[in-house]
Design a protein around this motif. Structure first.
Motif: not given
Length: 210
Positions: A47-48, A98-108, A112-117
């Motif tokens: 995590a950067v 910065m971390n969007k290319d490496n994250m598995l998911y984003f929890d808004h 909430g969690v809408e999808m897995f990358e």
């Protein structure tokens, strides 16, 4: 999984190392533990909180303290000697990017969690919904049972965060096993219609004998 609330995070950065990299026009990447890297390949599972790939234009006439203050202007820097104390929370929105290319998911906080990358996990999540298992349940399972880091902003009123995992194959295997076990519980409790076409397809995918 390691959970880090960026609201409480402060890092001490060695100015000497940073200035040497900056003067040589070398990329500068800093992770949540304050470790400094010079290649994006080295932080795919990190995590950067700071990233400068293209050198920032700063006058060479400035002293070391002024240059460091300029570099970390978005982090409320406090410089004492050769140490620069920064607060990443002040740059939270950019850190997410910065971390969007490496994250598995984003929890808004609202969606909430809408999808897995990861495509495999996204397929699991999609089919699990037919078995009355949602993304929230799967993401909580991942955070409780898999290795990685959850970097979030949580002030008890607002929450947002993202997960970066260590071993995608381990996560896939554990999630598939979890869904199969949870699906059988849901079937036993009559929450799932095993005659439904989507359910039948999901049972095949997760190799569930209902």
């Amino acid at each position: 999984m390691k959970k880090i609330n960026i609201k409480d995070l402060e890092l001490n950065i060695d100015i000497t190392q940073i200035l040497n990299l900056h003067s040589s026009k070398t990329p500068i990447i800093i992770d949540v533990d304050g470790n400094i890297y010079t290649s994006e390949n080295d932080v795919k599972k990190k995590a950067v909180i700071f990233k400068q790939i293209t050198p920032k234009q700063i006058s060479s006439m400035l002293d070391a303290k002024a240059i460091a203050s300029n570099l970390f202007a978005d982090y409320k820097p406090n410089i004492l000697g050769t140490i620069c104390k920064i607060k990443p929370v002040s740059n939270w929105q950019n850190i997410i990017d910065m971390n969007k290319d490496n994250m598995l998911y984003f929890d808004h906080q609202s969606d909430g969690v809408e999808m897995f990358e990861d495509k495999v996990l996204e397929d699991y999540g999609w089919h699990a919904s037919a078995l009355e298992i949602n993304y929230r349940e799967i993401s909580e399972f991942i955070e409780d049972n898999c290795e990685g880091v959850l970097l979030c902003y949580d002030n008890t009123i607002q929450f947002s965060g993202f997960v970066i995992i260590d071993d995608i194959n381990d996560v896939r295997a554990k999630v598939k096993e979890y869904i199969a076990k949870k699906a059988l519980e849901n079937i036993k409790e009559h929450l799932v219609d095993i005659e439904d076409d989507d359910v039948i397809e999901a049972l095949e995918i997760f190799e569930i004998k209902a």
